[in-house]
Scaffold this motif. Structure first.
Motif, PDB file in Angstrom:
ATOM      1  N   ALA A  86      21.328 -24.310  71.607  1.00  0.00           N
ATOM      2  CA  ALA A  86      22.538 -23.482  71.711  1.00  0.00           C
ATOM      3  C   ALA A  86      23.629 -24.236  72.451  1.00  0.00           C
ATOM      4  CB  ALA A  86      22.212 -22.169  72.412  1.00  0.00           C
ATOM      5  N   ARG A  87      23.263 -24.942  73.517  1.00  0.00           N
ATOM      6  CA  ARG A  87      24.248 -25.710  74.295  1.00  0.00           C
ATOM      7  C   ARG A  87      24.820 -26.854  73.463  1.00  0.00           C
ATOM      8  NH1 ARG A  87      28.384 -26.046  77.335  1.00  0.00           N
ATOM      9  NH2 ARG A  87      28.389 -27.728  78.848  1.00  0.00           N
ATOM     10  N   MET A  88      23.995 -27.561  72.697  1.00  0.00           N
ATOM     11  CA  MET A  88      24.493 -28.648  71.852  1.00  0.00           C
ATOM     12  C   MET A  88      25.459 -28.115  70.798  1.00  0.00           C
ATOM     13  SD  MET A  88      21.360 -31.355  71.318  1.00  0.00           S
ATOM     14  CE  MET A  88      20.231 -30.174  70.606  1.00  0.00           C
ATOM     15  N   LEU A  89      25.122 -26.983  70.196  1.00  0.00           N
ATOM     16  CA  LEU A  89      26.026 -26.392  69.207  1.00  0.00           C
ATOM     17  C   LEU A  89      27.343 -25.969  69.842  1.00  0.00           C
ATOM     18  CD1 LEU A  89      23.464 -24.281  67.137  1.00  0.00           C
ATOM     19  CD2 LEU A  89      24.633 -26.394  66.438  1.00  0.00           C
ATOM     20  N   GLU A  90      27.255 -25.413  71.038  1.00  0.00           N
ATOM     21  CA  GLU A  90      28.465 -25.005  71.764  1.00  0.00           C
ATOM     22  C   GLU A  90      29.350 -26.217  72.042  1.00  0.00           C
ATOM     23  OE1 GLU A  90      29.555 -23.423  76.247  1.00  0.00           O
ATOM     24  OE2 GLU A  90      27.617 -22.880  75.392  1.00  0.00           O
ATOM     25  N   LEU A  91      28.756 -27.295  72.534  1.00  0.00           N
ATOM     26  CA  LEU A  91      29.519 -28.505  72.813  1.00  0.00           C
ATOM     27  C   LEU A  91      30.106 -29.095  71.534  1.00  0.00           C
ATOM     28  CD1 LEU A  91      27.206 -30.202  75.460  1.00  0.00           C
ATOM     29  CD2 LEU A  91      29.450 -29.157  75.851  1.00  0.00           C
ATOM     30  N   GLY A  92      29.330 -29.062  70.456  1.00  0.00           N
ATOM     31  CA  GLY A  92      29.841 -29.556  69.179  1.00  0.00           C
ATOM     32  C   GLY A  92      31.032 -28.750  68.694  1.00  0.00           C
ATOM     33  N   ASN A  93      30.971 -27.448  68.865  1.00  0.00           N
ATOM     34  CA  ASN A  93      32.084 -26.591  68.446  1.00  0.00           C
ATOM     35  C   ASN A  93      33.323 -26.801  69.311  1.00  0.00           C
ATOM     36  OD1 ASN A  93      30.662 -25.441  66.336  1.00  0.00           O
ATOM     37  ND2 ASN A  93      29.880 -23.771  67.594  1.00  0.00           N
ATOM     38  N   GLN A  94      33.138 -27.216  70.560  1.00  0.00           N
ATOM     39  CA  GLN A  94      34.267 -27.444  71.468  1.00  0.00           C
ATOM     40  C   GLN A  94      34.883 -28.829  71.290  1.00  0.00           C
ATOM     41  OE1 GLN A  94      32.693 -26.865  75.398  1.00  0.00           O
ATOM     42  NE2 GLN A  94      32.431 -24.653  75.125  1.00  0.00           N
TER      43      GLN A  94
END
Length: 81
Positions: free
Chosen positions: A51-59
Motif C-alpha cells: 500500500a505504501r509503495m502504491l501511495e508513493l508511486g501515485n505521488q
C-alpha cells in the motif's frame, strides 16, 4: 477467547515437531500459535508495504517516455556493460 482446531498431519512430521517443541521447552500448541501469529503479522506488514509503495508511486511526478523504449535497444544497452 481461544478456539480449538483439529489438524491432520503426517505422523513423522508431528513426531519431529514434538521434538522441536521439547528442545525449545514449549508445546506443540504454543509453536503452532506462534507460527500462526507470525504468518498473520508478516502478511499485514507485506500488505502495508505494498500500500505504501502504491501511495508513493501515485505521488510521484516522474515522467518516463516509453515511446523511446523497445526490446532491441534494451538488449543493446545491456551488452555495453
Amino acid at each position: 477467547m481461544t478456539k480449538n482446531i483439529t489438524l491432520a498431519v503426517d505422523a513423522d512430521l508431528l513426531a519431529r515437531f514434538r521434538v522441536l517443541a521439547a528442545e525449545r521447552k514449549t508445546t506443540v500448541n504454543a509453536l503452532v500459535r506462534q507460527h500462526m501469529a507470525e504468518a498473520v503479522g508478516l502478511e499485514a506488514r507485506r500488505s502495508a508495504a505494498i500500500a505504501r509503495m502504491l501511495e508513493l508511486g501515485n505521488q510521484s511526478t516522474a515522467q518516463i517516455d516509453m515511446s523511446k523504449w523497445d526490446r532491441e535497444s534494451s538488449y543493446a544497452r545491456g551488452s555495453k556493460a
